[in-house]
Design an enzyme around this catalytic site. Structure first.
Site, PDB file in Angstrom:
ATOM      1  N   ASN A   1      32.299  17.308  53.535  1.00 30.70           N
ATOM      2  CA  ASN A   1      31.659  16.321  52.672  1.00 30.70           C
ATOM      3  C   ASN A   1      32.366  16.349  51.319  1.00 30.70           C
ATOM      4  OD1 ASN A   1      29.991  14.763  51.094  1.00 30.70           O
ATOM      5  ND2 ASN A   1      28.280  16.228  51.077  1.00 30.70           N
TER       6      ASN A   1
ATOM      7  N   LYS B   1      31.957  14.378  48.812  1.00 30.28           N
ATOM      8  CA  LYS B   1      31.136  13.906  47.676  1.00 30.28           C
ATOM      9  C   LYS B   1      31.944  12.885  46.854  1.00 30.28           C
ATOM     10  CE  LYS B   1      28.618  18.147  48.051  1.00 30.28           C
ATOM     11  NZ  LYS B   1      27.692  19.088  47.473  1.00 30.28           N
TER      12      LYS B   1
ATOM     13  N   HIS C   1      21.496  13.236  52.381  1.00 33.51           N
ATOM     14  CA  HIS C   1      21.981  14.421  51.661  1.00 33.51           C
ATOM     15  C   HIS C   1      21.057  14.694  50.474  1.00 33.51           C
ATOM     16  CE1 HIS C   1      24.433  17.028  49.205  1.00 33.51           C
ATOM     17  NE2 HIS C   1      25.097  17.329  50.311  1.00 33.51           N
TER      18      HIS C   1
ATOM     19  N   GLY D   1      26.565  24.136  46.438  1.00 27.78           N
ATOM     20  CA  GLY D   1      27.434  24.183  45.258  1.00 27.78           C
ATOM     21  C   GLY D   1      27.098  25.317  44.301  1.00 27.78           C
TER      22      GLY D   1
ATOM     23  N   GLU E   1      21.590  15.412  47.518  1.00 30.19           N
ATOM     24  CA  GLU E   1      21.986  14.743  46.262  1.00 30.19           C
ATOM     25  C   GLU E   1      21.523  13.287  46.255  1.00 30.19           C
ATOM     26  OE1 GLU E   1      26.090  15.905  46.475  1.00 30.19           O
ATOM     27  OE2 GLU E   1      25.495  17.974  46.085  1.00 30.19           O
TER      28      GLU E   1
ATOM     29  N   GLU F   1      20.606  22.152  55.042  1.00 29.64           N
ATOM     30  CA  GLU F   1      21.275  22.469  53.782  1.00 29.64           C
ATOM     31  C   GLU F   1      20.226  22.881  52.759  1.00 29.64           C
ATOM     32  OE1 GLU F   1      25.434  20.551  53.577  1.00 29.64           O
ATOM     33  OE2 GLU F   1      24.008  19.254  52.564  1.00 29.64           O
TER      34      GLU F   1
ATOM     35  N   SER G   1      27.438  26.224  50.372  1.00 33.50           N
ATOM     36  CA  SER G   1      28.402  27.253  49.983  1.00 33.50           C
ATOM     37  C   SER G   1      29.092  27.934  51.174  1.00 33.50           C
ATOM     38  CB  SER G   1      27.733  28.290  49.077  1.00 33.50           C
ATOM     39  OG  SER G   1      27.247  27.667  47.891  1.00 33.50           O
TER      40      SER G   1
HETATM   41  P1  PGA Z   1      28.857  23.097  49.158  1.00 30.29           P
HETATM   42  O1  PGA Z   1      28.174  21.673  49.537  1.00 30.29           O
HETATM   43  O2  PGA Z   1      29.583  23.563  50.391  1.00 30.29           O
HETATM   44  O3  PGA Z   1      29.776  22.764  48.019  1.00 30.29           O
HETATM   45  O4  PGA Z   1      27.740  24.018  48.789  1.00 30.29           O
HETATM   46  C1  PGA Z   1      27.626  21.427  50.788  1.00 30.29           C
HETATM   47  C2  PGA Z   1      27.044  20.037  50.851  1.00 30.29           C
HETATM   48  O5  PGA Z   1      26.449  19.601  49.850  1.00 30.29           O
HETATM   49  O6  PGA Z   1      27.167  19.327  51.869  1.00 30.29           O
END
Ligand code: PGA
Length: 235
Positions: A6, A8, A91, A163, A93, A157, A193
């Site tokens: 992903n 983003k 997601h 992140g 976000e 997640e 992560s």
């Molecule tokens: P990350 O993000 O691996 O940077 O923690 C995962 C995601 O949001 O899909």
């Protein structure tokens, strides 16, 4: 085993094209399904650079209607016209910053599946919800928005692990994945992560069917290392 990257809001068309060409040359293991999710404007470059490979290109979001007065949105037929194979949905976000409720996410997921896209739908609790002992209730409520479909994959997640460098322990992931699978019989990816250093122990959990990778999917080397870790679990 499915490994999805992903991106983003990273990588414009030029960078996306160069990344995908490098990914193509990285000789990823055959027995792992690999997907990249570039931003909308970079989808065409990714599709073009990955043509003739097994690597799939997914969007990060998609509207439920085929067309209409929905400023800033993109529909499933538009994605399909570009050669896009699937999309992420729900997601955290999107849920946190753009108001995607369980109901909105469900509309997106069902319409995209009906249109023939593959969908990776994300669920997961916040830190506050986990600390308050509400993890299972949150997962139950989020997963209840979906119905089983051969083209649907869920991603667990935990929001506190995205992140932040705080990864769920393999046991925490396994426990949440079991809860999700009891509710809906679909593959479940872990996200939050994931890095080359922790991928193997997470992917080794029996209820973990792959990974949704954010930060570590932005470099070919670390993304390829996670794909290779997935292949080692298989063999
Ligand atoms: P990350 O993000 O691996 O940077 O923690 C995962 C995601 O949001 O899909």
């Amino acid at each position: 085993m499915l490994i999805a990257g992903n991106w983003k809001m990273f990588k414009g068309p030029e960078e996306a094209g160069a990344f995908c060409r490098a990914l193509r040359d990285a000789k990823l293991p055959d027995d792992v399904d690999v997907v990249v999710c570039p931003p909308f404007v970079s989808l065409a470059a990714a599709v073009q650079s990955l043509a003739g490979t097994e690597i799939g290109v997914f969007a990060q979001n998609c509207h439920w209607d085929t067309e209409g007065a929905f400023t800033g949105e993109i529909s499933a037929p538009m994605l399909q016209e570009l050669g896009v194979y699937g999309t992420l949905a729900g997601h955290s976000e999107r849920r946190q910053w753009f108001g995607d409720t369980d109901e909105v996410v469900a509309r997106r997921v069902h319409a995209c599946l009906d249109a023939g896209l593959h969908v990776i739908a994300c669920v997961g609790e916040t830190e506050q919800e986990r600390d308050g002992g509400a993890t299972h209730d949150v997962l139950r409520k989020q997963v209840a928005a979906f119905e089983p479909d051969p083209n649907l994959v869920l991603a667990y997640e935990p929001v506190w692990a995205i992140g932040t460098g705080k990864t769920a322990t393999p046991e925490t992931a396994q426990d949440a994945h079991e809860t999700i699978k009891e509710l809906l019989d679909v593959p479940v990816l872990y996200g939050g992560s994931v890095k080359p250093e922790n991928a193997e122990e997470l992917l080794a959990q029996p209820a973990v069917d792959g990974a949704l990778v954010g930060g570590a999917s932005l470099e070919v080397e670390s993304f390829a290392a996670i794909c290779r870790a997935a292949a080692r679990i298989h063999s």
